[in-house]
Every structure is written in structure tokens, then in C-alpha cells.
Design an enzyme around this catalytic site. Structure first.
Site, PDB file in Angstrom:
ATOM      1  N   THR A   9      45.492  24.100  36.953  1.00  0.00           N
ATOM      2  CA  THR A   9      45.572  25.099  38.023  1.00  0.00           C
ATOM      3  C   THR A   9      46.480  24.534  39.096  1.00  0.00           C
ATOM      4  OG1 THR A   9      43.743  24.119  39.203  1.00  0.00           O
ATOM      5  CG2 THR A   9      43.207  25.912  37.704  1.00  0.00           C
ATOM      6  N   GLU A  69      41.554  29.808  34.993  1.00  0.00           N
ATOM      7  CA  GLU A  69      40.227  29.492  34.457  1.00  0.00           C
ATOM      8  C   GLU A  69      39.647  30.596  33.584  1.00  0.00           C
ATOM      9  OE1 GLU A  69      41.239  29.049  37.555  1.00  0.00           O
ATOM     10  OE2 GLU A  69      40.376  27.253  38.475  1.00  0.00           O
ATOM     11  N   LYS A  88      39.207  37.037  59.821  1.00  0.00           N
ATOM     12  CA  LYS A  88      37.909  37.389  60.396  1.00  0.00           C
ATOM     13  C   LYS A  88      38.074  37.693  61.880  1.00  0.00           C
ATOM     14  CE  LYS A  88      36.055  34.420  56.929  1.00  0.00           C
ATOM     15  NZ  LYS A  88      36.837  33.242  56.617  1.00  0.00           N
ATOM     16  N   TRP A 101      35.820  41.696  58.696  1.00  0.00           N
ATOM     17  CA  TRP A 101      36.840  41.127  57.819  1.00  0.00           C
ATOM     18  C   TRP A 101      38.011  42.083  57.664  1.00  0.00           C
ATOM     19  CZ3 TRP A 101      34.624  38.081  53.066  1.00  0.00           C
ATOM     20  CH2 TRP A 101      33.773  37.071  53.546  1.00  0.00           C
TER      21      TRP A 101
HETATM   22  P1  AMP Z   1      45.907  31.305  39.178  1.00  0.00           P
HETATM   23  O1  AMP Z   1      44.781  30.636  38.535  1.00  0.00           O
HETATM   24  O2  AMP Z   1      46.877  30.350  39.805  1.00  0.00           O
HETATM   25  O3  AMP Z   1      46.583  32.261  38.259  1.00  0.00           O
HETATM   26  O4  AMP Z   1      45.336  32.153  40.405  1.00  0.00           O
HETATM   27  C1  AMP Z   1      44.250  33.039  40.266  1.00  0.00           C
HETATM   28  C2  AMP Z   1      44.105  33.869  41.518  1.00  0.00           C
HETATM   29  O5  AMP Z   1      45.220  34.726  41.685  1.00  0.00           O
HETATM   30  C3  AMP Z   1      42.925  34.800  41.520  1.00  0.00           C
HETATM   31  O6  AMP Z   1      41.722  34.155  41.846  1.00  0.00           O
HETATM   32  C4  AMP Z   1      43.341  35.819  42.575  1.00  0.00           C
HETATM   33  O7  AMP Z   1      43.096  35.358  43.883  1.00  0.00           O
HETATM   34  C5  AMP Z   1      44.824  35.894  42.391  1.00  0.00           C
HETATM   35  N1  AMP Z   1      45.162  37.090  41.610  1.00  0.00           N
HETATM   36  C6  AMP Z   1      45.382  37.184  40.289  1.00  0.00           C
HETATM   37  N2  AMP Z   1      45.669  38.451  39.947  1.00  0.00           N
HETATM   38  C7  AMP Z   1      45.608  39.191  41.081  1.00  0.00           C
HETATM   39  C8  AMP Z   1      45.800  40.578  41.405  1.00  0.00           C
HETATM   40  N3  AMP Z   1      46.148  41.464  40.491  1.00  0.00           N
HETATM   41  N4  AMP Z   1      45.624  40.947  42.690  1.00  0.00           N
HETATM   42  C9  AMP Z   1      45.291  40.057  43.648  1.00  0.00           C
HETATM   43  N5  AMP Z   1      45.118  38.748  43.412  1.00  0.00           N
HETATM   44  C10 AMP Z   1      45.273  38.322  42.148  1.00  0.00           C
END
Ligand code: AMP
Length: 541
Positions: free
Chosen positions: A186, A330, A440, A445
Site C-alpha cells: 500500500t 487490501e 470538521k 462534518w
Molecule cells: P489504495 O489502497 O491506495 O488503492 O487506496 C484505497 C482508498 O482509495 C480507499 O480507501 C478510498 O479512500 C479511496 N478510493 C478508492 N476508490 C474510490 C472512489 N471511487 N471514490 C472515493 N475514494 C476512493
């Protein structure tokens, strides 16, 4: 208990490519190569070469369970790595080359990669960190002997030379389906990156889900071009899902600008694609500027960050359906995908767009909960919000080499996503914000995503970020940081006027800062911690 009497055939990723080679033998895989020319071959040829690669790995003394790194763009050799490495019982560890060099060195060492496959592009990057890569037995350059670089890197091997010496057939081991086949770290913005280990089983189940009509909706008549990189969460599973469906695959290599993508989309008659909003913004702007239209594209999956409604609208005007989707490293990554249900057929244009802008509804097999601060489920009314929890066979249960991950087990058995969301009675989830990005103000929020979506709806705005600034009276207040479109004239008041009537008065940003560019993470998301720093002048806490 009465056991079922079905064959206990393990779910292994090799079965996908074998299937494609047998029944979609002449379906093409087309790649824009790092060396320059377009490369074309078939699933039948990919299958043979994956076996040659598996033989080469064995000849190099690699053992089951060994981690083998890749630092590569989307291309046919990278596809061979997915299957050749994973199928041999080793772990194909895809590394994001956009990370800082020191993070890349950390990841290679933490995963204890024994061998690394790299595209030519990343030789200089590797030369810069060579001193820190003592654990690597060798580096395989994914090219032929004519294109091998001169380099100071030790133990450099040529991919095509390695394969040339090997037999066409490999005796694939009959693995337990829970054996790891892939790995991706990640790219969190704080702390060290953490490794997620995908299994054969999770990859197959995820690919089956990805093919479903309400997810990527792939079939043997489709042509799929994943823009989302194979170094980030297995390109959202496309390298497994496309051969599973028998769809033609097109790989864009390193050229991800609007003009280059458009050229491939049209030349190869691409019907499905997937990627983060930033890529599509560039393509849409390029198409606007040149007056071009996509003629074969049917559906584009957009996720990774919130897809602004204006992007869905712009694609719709060009005849392309947007599939808004949500996922995480994840979660393999697909968890939510957004298509309408039958009962939404009669929604008006605004209602359709509002629905399509949500992140989607759960894909069967992935379970979701939305809970309050005390871990109690909040009502599924589309308005009450809470922390999004997830579990399922495609969700990680821990990180590689980390004894326990308490931050993600606040509610035992559930993975804490770090996202704040609402869910409605039909299961459609809307992300309000990342927990750490929500603003906030006076105990209420404010969703930074909502504010950004409205701001990018203004025709003179190229990109926008909403962040919290400390405020004596309210605790925090929203401020917009905006990149205007080239040549556009835009004032603070012009921009703030678009918020009138779209959000409550107290949610309207206090101020607008104009900048030339916004910082992004290695996976193309807005780097909010850095943007907060730009606005407040203070380093991120
Ligand atoms: P990653 O593991 O780096 O791909 O990041 C995952 C995170 O990306 C998620 O927990 C979300 O916060 C964000 N994310 C993924 N898809 C979306 C989406 N369609 N809209 C908003 N946030 C997203």
C-alpha cells in the site's frame, strides 16, 4: 455434516491462462512496448512463454514462496510474469515505480525479493539505489539482447535470452489454492508501506467478480485496455479477468497521455477500460481540444479517487458509460461497483447522475458494515454516516511481515477501510471522505469530496482540492485549492458562486487559493497532507 461430493480442484491462476490458451487461442494481446514498437501475439503464445519463464525461474534456482519483484509498465512480459511467477508457487511482487526511490528500496528489502524484473525505463532508478539492494540475486531486464542497456548494475540478465533457452512446457505444481501468488504494498501517505499478499484463491474469486455484468462486464467479444497500472493492485484484476472472459487485451506501456491512449483505443477498437480520474481528465481535455470522439468504447471503470459527476456527464455526452467503482489495495481491490437497478430506469437525468456518482453497491462475496464511533451499525438511509468496514475472501487478513495490525481490526474480524460513508437501503455507498481528510467545522462534518466535485463542475477549473484549515471559532474551515484550466480567467467569487444552493451555507469554502499544479500520491490521488501544508504553511502533523 454431510460433505459435498464435488472435485476438490484448487483455484489456481494458471487455470485462467490455460483456459484462454485452449479456447481463445488466437485472441490477441497487444502491447505498446517500452522499446517503441507495438507488439502483438496471442493467448496461445502467452501461455507458452509463461511456461518458458517458469522454467527459467527454476533454472535460476528460485524456490516456491520466493518473492520476485517487478518494476514494469502494463505489457505482455509483465503479464507473463503474473502467470509464470505465481503459477510456479512464487510471489509476483509488483512495485510502484512512482514511489520515492528510498521507499522502493525499503519495499524490495522488506519483501525480501530475490529477483527483480524491470522495464528499461527504470534502470536509472535502480542504479540510484543499487547499494541498498544487496539481497537481490539478479535483475532481469524485460527486453531483448539488442536493447540491453549499458549499466553499472550487477547481475543484469536479459529477459528474452533467459526465455530463449527454455523448453515450451512446464510442469506446473499442484498448489494449495491459499498459496500466495501476488503482492502489492500500500502506498499510504504516512508510515512505511505495508505488503498485501494475494492468494491464488482470492485472485480467482476476484477475477470472477470483476467479469460480472454489473462490474467490468467482460465477454469474449470485448477489447480491454487497463490504464490502471499492473504495478498497483494487479491493475484492478484485469490481467486475470480478461483472459478468464477471453477478451482481447491491450497494454498501453508507458504512454498514458490523452493522445497516445486515444490512438490505441481507436486503433485496437477498445470497448472497456479502467483507470483513476486524473487519467480520464487528461483524455477528456485532449478530446475536447481536438474534437475527437471515442467510437468503440462502451464502458470505462473509474475509481481510486472519487469520480466527479461532471466526468460521468462528459463521458455520457461522448456515448461512453462510466462505472464508478471503489476499492483498496487490501481488498484486491474491487469492493463496490455502480450500475443502476431496474427500478432506476425511470429516474430523471439529475437523479441518474446523482446515483451514478456514488461509489457503488457491494459485489457479492464482499460484506460491508457502516458503524458509528462505538462500533454500532448506522441506519442504511443514505444519510447517516459512519466508518466503512469490510470482510470477505478477497480482503486481506493482515500485512506481510507485520505481527499484528491492530489499526485495521478495531472491530474484530472486519477490516477498517479508513473511509467515512453513507449506505442506502439498496446498498449504494457514498464516500463522504477519508477519515483523516474530512473537514470538521463547528462539530459538523463537511465532505471534501463534495466540495471538490462541485468545484470541478465549473468550466474554468481543471482540478480542485478542499482541505481543512484550523479556525479559532469553528475548529476547522474548508479552503479550496484550485488549478484553473490553461488560459481560463477565474476569480474567487466566480468560483464560490457555484456552491450557492448546492451545499448548506456553512459548508461553502471560506477561501480559494489558485495554484499551477496539485501534488498527487504515487497512485494518482490528491496528496491532502501536502496540500494542507501548502495552505497553512505548517508541516503535516
Ligand atoms: P489504495 O489502497 O491506495 O488503492 O487506496 C484505497 C482508498 O482509495 C480507499 O480507501 C478510498 O479512500 C479511496 N478510493 C478508492 N476508490 C474510490 C472512489 N471511487 N471514490 C472515493 N475514494 C476512493
Amino acid at each position: 455434516m454431510l460433505r459435498g461430493m464435488m472435485m476438490n480442484e484448487p483455484l489456481l491462476v494458471t487455470s485462467i491462462l490455460r483456459h484462454a490458451a485452449l479456447y481463445h487461442a488466437d485472441t490477441e494481446i497487444v502491447s505498446r512496448t517500452t522499446e517503441g514498437p507495438i507488439h502483438r501475439y496471442t493467448y496461445a503464445e502467452a501461455w507458452v512463454r509463461a511456461q518458458k519463464l517458469a522454467n527459467a525461474l527454476a533454472a535460476l534456482g528460485m524456490q516456491p514462496g520466493d518473492r520476485v519483484g517487478t518494476l514494469a509498465w502494463n505489457g505482455f512480459r509483465h503479464l507473463e510474469c503474473y502467470y509464470g511467477i505465481g503459477g510456479s508457487g512464487m510471489v509476483c511482487h509488483t512495485i510502484n515505480p512512482r514511489l520515492f526511490p528510498e521507499q522502493i528500496a525499503y519495499i524490495i528489502n522488506h519483501a525480501e525479493d530475490r529477483l527483480l524484473f524491470t522495464d528499461l525505463t527504470f534502470i536509472p532508478l535502480l542504479e540510484g539505489i543499487a547499494q541498498e539492494l544487496a539481497g537481490l540475486k539478479g535483475i532481469v531486464v524485460m527486453t531483448d539482447s539488442a536493447n540491453m542497456p549499458r549499466s553499472s548494475l550487477p547481475n543484469l540478465l536479459c529477459y528474452e535470452d533467459l526465455l530463449a533457452e527454455q523448453p515450451d512446457a512446464f510442469d506446473w505444481p499442484l498448489l494449495d489454492e491459499n498459496t500466495a501468488c501476488g503482492m502489492c504494498y500500500t502506498s499510504g501517505t504516512t508510515g512505511n508501506p505495508k505488503g498485501v499478499l494475494y492468494s491464488h484463491r482470492s485472485s480467482i474469486l476476484h477475477a470472477m467478480a470483476a467479469c460480472m455484468p454489473d462490474v467490468f462486464g467482460l465477454s469474449a467479444s470485448d477489447v480491454v485496455l487497463p490504464v490502471v497500472p499492473m504495478f498497483h493492485v494487479n491493475a484492478w484484476g484485469v490481467p486475470y479477468a480478461a483472459p478468464m472472459a477471453g477478451a482481447k487485451l491491450v497494454f498501453p506501456g508507458a504512454k498514458l497521455d490523452g493522445a497516445s491512449l486515444y490512438e490505441l483505443f481507436e486503433a485496437e477498437k477498445v470497448t472497456n477500460s479502467a483507470g483513476v480520474p486524473t487519467v480520464w481528465l487528461a483524455l477528456l481535455n485532449w478530446m475536447d481540444a481536438t474534437g475527437k470522439r471515442l467510437t468503440t468504447m462502451r464502458r470505462i471503470a473509474i475509481g481510486g479517487s472519487a469520480c466527479p459527476p461532471v466526468m460521468i456527464q462528459r463521458f455520457k455526452e461522448t456515448g461512453v458509460e462510466v462505472l464508478h467503482a471503489w476499492g483498496m489495495t487490501e481488498t484486491s481491490p474491487l469492493g463496490l461497483a455502480n450500475t443502476p437497478k431496474g427500478k432506476h430506469r425511470d429516474l430523471d437525468a439529475d437523479g441518474t447522475l446523482a446515483l451514478a456518482s456514488k461509489q457503488g453497491r457491494p459485489i457479492c462475496g464482499v460484506q460491508f458494515r457502516v458503524v458509528d464511533a462505538d462500533g454500532r451499525d448506522v441506519p442504511r438511509d443514505g444519510a447517516s454516516f459512519g466508518r466503512l468496514l469490510v470482510r470477505g475472501p478477497t480482503v486481506c487478513s493482515g500485512y506481510f511481515g507485520v505481527a499484528d495490525s491492530p489499526a485495521h481490526q478495531a472491530v474484530p474480524g472486519w477490516f477498517e477501510t479508513g473511509d467515512v460513508v453513507t449506505m442506502d437501503a439498496d446498498g449504494y455507498v457514498q464516500i463522504v471522505d477519508r477519515t483523516k481528510d474530512v473537514i470538521k467545522s463547528g462539530g459538523e462534518w463537511i465532505s471534501s469530496i463534495d466540495l471538490e466535485n462541485i468545484a470541478v463542475g465549473h468550466p474554468a477549473v481543471q482540478e480542485a482540492a478542499a482541505v481543512a484549515v484550523p479556525d479559532e471559532k469553528w475548529g476547522e474551515r474548508p479552503v479550496l485549492v484550485v488549478v484553473p484550466k490553461p488560459g481560463a480567467s477565474l476569480t474567487r467569487d466566480d468560483l464560490l458562486a457555484v456552491f450557492q444552493g448546492k451545499v448548506a451555507k456553512w459548508c461553502i469554502p471560506d477561501d480559494v487559493r489558485f495554484v499551477e499544479a496539485l501534488p498527487h500520491t504515487a497512485t494518482g490521488k490528491l496528496l491532502k497532507s501536502r496540500i494542507r501544508e501548502m495552505v497553512t504553511g505548517a508541516p503535516a502533523a
